[in-house]
Design a protein around this motif. Structure first.
Motif, PDB file in Angstrom:
ATOM      1  N   GLN A 120       0.853  -1.210   0.000  1.00 21.72           N
ATOM      2  CA  GLN A 120       0.000   0.000   0.000  1.00 21.72           C
ATOM      3  C   GLN A 120       0.883   1.252   0.000  1.00 21.72           C
ATOM      4  N   ARG A 121       0.601   2.172  -0.983  1.00 22.52           N
ATOM      5  CA  ARG A 121       1.426   3.395  -1.060  1.00 22.52           C
ATOM      6  C   ARG A 121       0.625   4.614  -0.605  1.00 22.52           C
ATOM      7  N   PHE A 122      -0.615   4.753  -1.098  1.00 30.01           N
ATOM      8  CA  PHE A 122      -1.461   5.886  -0.675  1.00 30.01           C
ATOM      9  C   PHE A 122      -2.842   5.347  -0.310  1.00 30.01           C
ATOM     10  N   ALA A 129      -7.373  13.479  -2.083  1.00 27.89           N
ATOM     11  CA  ALA A 129      -6.750  14.813  -2.001  1.00 27.89           C
ATOM     12  C   ALA A 129      -5.924  15.085  -3.259  1.00 27.89           C
ATOM     13  N   HIS A 130      -5.188  14.045  -3.731  1.00 29.09           N
ATOM     14  CA  HIS A 130      -4.364  14.233  -4.924  1.00 29.09           C
ATOM     15  C   HIS A 130      -5.224  14.538  -6.141  1.00 29.09           C
ATOM     16  N   TRP A 131      -6.290  13.747  -6.358  1.00 30.89           N
ATOM     17  CA  TRP A 131      -7.073  13.932  -7.583  1.00 30.89           C
ATOM     18  C   TRP A 131      -7.916  15.205  -7.524  1.00 30.89           C
ATOM     19  N   GLY A 228      13.332  14.669  -6.055  1.00 29.85           N
ATOM     20  CA  GLY A 228      12.574  15.222  -7.189  1.00 29.85           C
ATOM     21  C   GLY A 228      11.119  15.429  -6.806  1.00 29.85           C
ATOM     22  N   GLN A 229      10.544  14.445  -6.106  1.00 33.03           N
ATOM     23  CA  GLN A 229       9.142  14.568  -5.685  1.00 33.03           C
ATOM     24  C   GLN A 229       8.970  15.659  -4.634  1.00 33.03           C
ATOM     25  N   LYS A 230      10.009  15.794  -3.785  1.00 33.71           N
ATOM     26  CA  LYS A 230       9.914  16.856  -2.767  1.00 33.71           C
ATOM     27  C   LYS A 230       9.868  18.231  -3.447  1.00 33.71           C
ATOM     28  N   ALA A 282       5.872  17.730 -16.516  1.00 34.22           N
ATOM     29  CA  ALA A 282       6.927  16.733 -16.254  1.00 34.22           C
ATOM     30  C   ALA A 282       6.425  15.686 -15.257  1.00 34.22           C
ATOM     31  N   HIS A 283       5.671  16.140 -14.245  1.00 36.61           N
ATOM     32  CA  HIS A 283       5.131  15.222 -13.228  1.00 36.61           C
ATOM     33  C   HIS A 283       4.173  14.205 -13.866  1.00 36.61           C
ATOM     34  N   ILE A 284       3.299  14.693 -14.739  1.00 35.09           N
ATOM     35  CA  ILE A 284       2.328  13.802 -15.374  1.00 35.09           C
ATOM     36  C   ILE A 284       3.061  12.780 -16.252  1.00 35.09           C
ATOM     37  N   GLY A 293       4.905   1.176 -13.627  1.00 34.40           N
ATOM     38  CA  GLY A 293       4.419   0.891 -12.263  1.00 34.40           C
ATOM     39  C   GLY A 293       4.083   2.104 -11.427  1.00 34.40           C
ATOM     40  N   ALA A 294       4.411   3.339 -11.920  1.00 34.15           N
ATOM     41  CA  ALA A 294       4.209   4.524 -11.069  1.00 34.15           C
ATOM     42  C   ALA A 294       2.725   4.865 -10.917  1.00 34.15           C
ATOM     43  N   PHE A 295       1.946   4.758 -12.007  1.00 35.90           N
ATOM     44  CA  PHE A 295       0.553   5.215 -11.947  1.00 35.90           C
ATOM     45  C   PHE A 295      -0.264   4.455 -10.901  1.00 35.90           C
ATOM     46  N   ASP A 296       0.082   3.163 -10.713  1.00 40.11           N
ATOM     47  CA  ASP A 296      -0.663   2.336  -9.747  1.00 40.11           C
ATOM     48  C   ASP A 296      -0.722   2.999  -8.372  1.00 40.11           C
ATOM     49  N   ALA A 297       0.354   3.736  -8.011  1.00 40.52           N
ATOM     50  CA  ALA A 297       0.415   4.364  -6.685  1.00 40.52           C
ATOM     51  C   ALA A 297      -0.777   5.274  -6.464  1.00 40.52           C
ATOM     52  N   MET A 298      -1.131   6.068  -7.498  1.00 36.44           N
ATOM     53  CA  MET A 298      -2.257   7.000  -7.368  1.00 36.44           C
ATOM     54  C   MET A 298      -3.543   6.431  -7.958  1.00 36.44           C
TER      55      MET A 298
HETATM   56  C1  HEM Z   1      -3.113  13.265 -15.004  1.00 33.32           C
HETATM   57  C2  HEM Z   1      -2.491  13.922 -14.065  1.00 33.32           C
HETATM   58  C3  HEM Z   1      -1.661  13.329 -12.965  1.00 33.32           C
HETATM   59  C4  HEM Z   1      -1.159  12.076 -12.808  1.00 33.32           C
HETATM   60  C5  HEM Z   1      -1.286  10.881 -13.731  1.00 33.32           C
HETATM   61  C6  HEM Z   1      -0.452  12.056 -11.537  1.00 33.32           C
HETATM   62  C7  HEM Z   1       0.181  10.956 -11.003  1.00 33.32           C
HETATM   63  C8  HEM Z   1       0.785  10.900  -9.773  1.00 33.32           C
HETATM   64  C9  HEM Z   1       1.371   9.737  -9.182  1.00 33.32           C
HETATM   65  C10 HEM Z   1       1.431   8.365  -9.833  1.00 33.32           C
HETATM   66  C11 HEM Z   1       1.882  10.091  -7.983  1.00 33.32           C
HETATM   67  C12 HEM Z   1       2.556   9.166  -6.965  1.00 33.32           C
HETATM   68  C13 HEM Z   1       4.031   9.060  -7.178  1.00 33.32           C
HETATM   69  C14 HEM Z   1       4.624   8.100  -6.149  1.00 33.32           C
HETATM   70  O1  HEM Z   1       4.025   7.085  -5.828  1.00 33.32           O
HETATM   71  O2  HEM Z   1       5.711   8.338  -5.669  1.00 33.32           O
HETATM   72  C15 HEM Z   1       1.610  11.492  -7.791  1.00 33.32           C
HETATM   73  C16 HEM Z   1       2.000  12.239  -6.700  1.00 33.32           C
HETATM   74  C17 HEM Z   1       1.814  13.591  -6.558  1.00 33.32           C
HETATM   75  N1  HEM Z   1       1.096  14.411  -7.413  1.00 33.32           N
HETATM   76 FE1  HEM Z   1       0.259  13.847  -9.182  1.00 33.32          FE
HETATM   77  N2  HEM Z   1      -0.518  13.308 -10.985  1.00 33.32           N
HETATM   78  C18 HEM Z   1      -1.242  14.123 -11.822  1.00 33.32           C
HETATM   79  C19 HEM Z   1      -1.523  15.456 -11.658  1.00 33.32           C
HETATM   80  C20 HEM Z   1      -1.093  16.216 -10.591  1.00 33.32           C
HETATM   81  C21 HEM Z   1      -1.338  17.610 -10.436  1.00 33.32           C
HETATM   82  C22 HEM Z   1      -2.085  18.487 -11.460  1.00 33.32           C
HETATM   83  C23 HEM Z   1      -0.773  17.984  -9.254  1.00 33.32           C
HETATM   84  C24 HEM Z   1      -0.718  19.350  -8.611  1.00 33.32           C
HETATM   85  C25 HEM Z   1      -1.076  20.460  -9.119  1.00 33.32           C
HETATM   86  C26 HEM Z   1      -0.148  16.816  -8.666  1.00 33.32           C
HETATM   87  C27 HEM Z   1       0.528  16.804  -7.478  1.00 33.32           C
HETATM   88  C28 HEM Z   1       1.143  15.691  -6.915  1.00 33.32           C
HETATM   89  C29 HEM Z   1       1.949  15.721  -5.724  1.00 33.32           C
HETATM   90  C30 HEM Z   1       2.283  16.953  -4.887  1.00 33.32           C
HETATM   91  C31 HEM Z   1       2.366  14.412  -5.508  1.00 33.32           C
HETATM   92  C32 HEM Z   1       3.280  13.915  -4.364  1.00 33.32           C
HETATM   93  C33 HEM Z   1       4.708  14.181  -4.713  1.00 33.32           C
HETATM   94  C34 HEM Z   1       5.150  13.433  -5.942  1.00 33.32           C
HETATM   95  O3  HEM Z   1       4.954  12.217  -6.012  1.00 33.32           O
HETATM   96  O4  HEM Z   1       5.680  14.081  -6.854  1.00 33.32           O
HETATM   97  N3  HEM Z   1      -0.367  15.752  -9.493  1.00 33.32           N
HETATM   98  N4  HEM Z   1       0.946  11.963  -8.894  1.00 33.32           N
END
Ligand code: HEM
Length: 332
Positions: A120-122, A129-131, A228-230, A282-284, A293-298
């Protein structure tokens, strides 16, 4: 080296050329035409570029006494030229850089393959909260694009009628989604701040480029979140707060500041939004296409144990110490 510079300069020059051909930019740098006024008296007073002209009014709203405010022209050229260029270069530049990275490096795969054991990751509340933050941000980014680039890009495509309806709805949605966005930012701040405090291992992670360029052989140590995530977390939290403050200043004009303050609030809002949009692109990428495997976390909230071991080794050890995952996996 020269080839590499040319590789990056060519698309940037193309973007700049496209941008400069926008009708609104052309208007800003108009040259006199056959019907342009020739005598100074024929030129409207606001075009003679005088200094500030302030009169007197007997109504309570004293700012209406300002007839000419030259800084307005600087703000206008910032909005029409600098901001649009910065936003275009940052976002399209990030997309191009990611495309180049994908072509060179490909998808980051699991070095040890799938173990089949899930960790379990989240939890559900964290994912909600994330979505909430993510969906609100994406709506605001798209409607922000309509507000910023609508006149030069969309009016020629849609015509004035459709564009004004779209612009109206975009502005409403942009204002409305600011509330769930800020609620989301507040929730992720509370939920994840303890895992995002800087630590010594972050420096090593950054020095090794997160192992991103090692062809999958190097996995620098990381806790629940890597450096990087921080950086993304703090960009979202601090950027989100800055966008919230300046956004509400723009929504309630002159409630807390005069015209100069409004222009500064707009400039900060626009630049922070552009940087954050590039960061989120870049995050997306890394959360979907970039890393196996990253998307599964969220998505479902669980990741493969090998993903956790490779990308967040210290976090995985902590889970083992707490007895949340076995010391050795069934297949080992
Ligand atoms: C389609 C859009 C998005 C996808 C697919 C996505 C995907 C993810 C995933 C997979 C993680 C978890 C990473 C891990 O397990 O370590 C995550 C974390 C996170 N997301 Fe997103 N995200 C999206 C959009 C956004 C947006 C728009 C924001 C903020 C404006 C955001 C903010 C964060 C933050 C702060 C985290 C925690 C830190 C990190 O993992 O970078 N995300 N996201």
């Amino acid at each position: 080296m020269r080839k590499r510079i040319a590789f990056w300069l060519a698309p940037l020059c193309l973007m700049l050329a496209l941008f400069l051909s926008f009708p609104s930019v052309a208007q800003l740098y108009q040259v006199p035409g056959p019907n342009s006024p020739t005598k100074k008296e024929d030129v409207p007073i606001y075009r003679q570029e005088p200094d500030k002209i302030v009169g007197r009014v007997s109504i309570p709203d004293e700012k209406l006494a300002t007839l000419i405010q030259p800084e307005g022209r600087e703000w206008r050229s910032f909005r029409l030229f600098i901001f649009r260029t910065v936003a275009t270069v940052l976002v399209i530049g990030t997309v191009l850089a990611l495309a180049a990275f994908y072509l060179v490096r490909g998808r980051i795969r699991l070095e040890r393959g799938w173990s089949g054991y899930l960790v379990q990751r989240f939890n559900g509340f964290e994912r909600m909260a994330h979505w909430l933050t993510a969906v609100s941000f994406i709506v605001m980014a798209l409607t922000g694009l309509v507000i910023t680039f609508g006149r030069p890009v969309l009016i020629p495509l849609l015509g004035h009628g459709w564009f004004s309806a779209l612009a109206d709805w975009s502005k409403l949605a942009h204002n409305f989604f600011s509330v769930p966005f800020l609620v989301g930012v507040f929730l992720i701040l509370i939920l994840w701040i303890k895992d995002n405090l800087p630590e010594r291992a972050d420096i090593d992670w950054i020095k090794q480029g997160g192992g991103l360029f090692s062809g999958g052989r190097v996995h620098p140590e990381a806790g629940r979140f890597n450096a990087g995530q921080k950086l993304i977390f703090w960009a979202v939290v601090l950027g989100g707060i800055a966008l919230g403050i300046t956004g509400f200043m723009l929504m309630a004009p002159f409630a807390v500041t005069g015209i100069g303050g409004m222009q500064a609030a707009h400039a900060v809002h626009a630049l922070v939004a552009s940087v954050l949009a590039a960061v989120i692109v870049a995050h997306i990428y890394i959360g979907t296409l970039g890393m196996e495997g990253a998307f599964d976390a969220m998505g479902r909230g669980e990741v493969d144990a090998n993903w956790a071991r490779e990308h967040h080794s210290r976090w995985y050890e902590e889970l083992q110490e707490r007895g949340e995952v076995p010391r050795s996996l069934p297949a080992e």
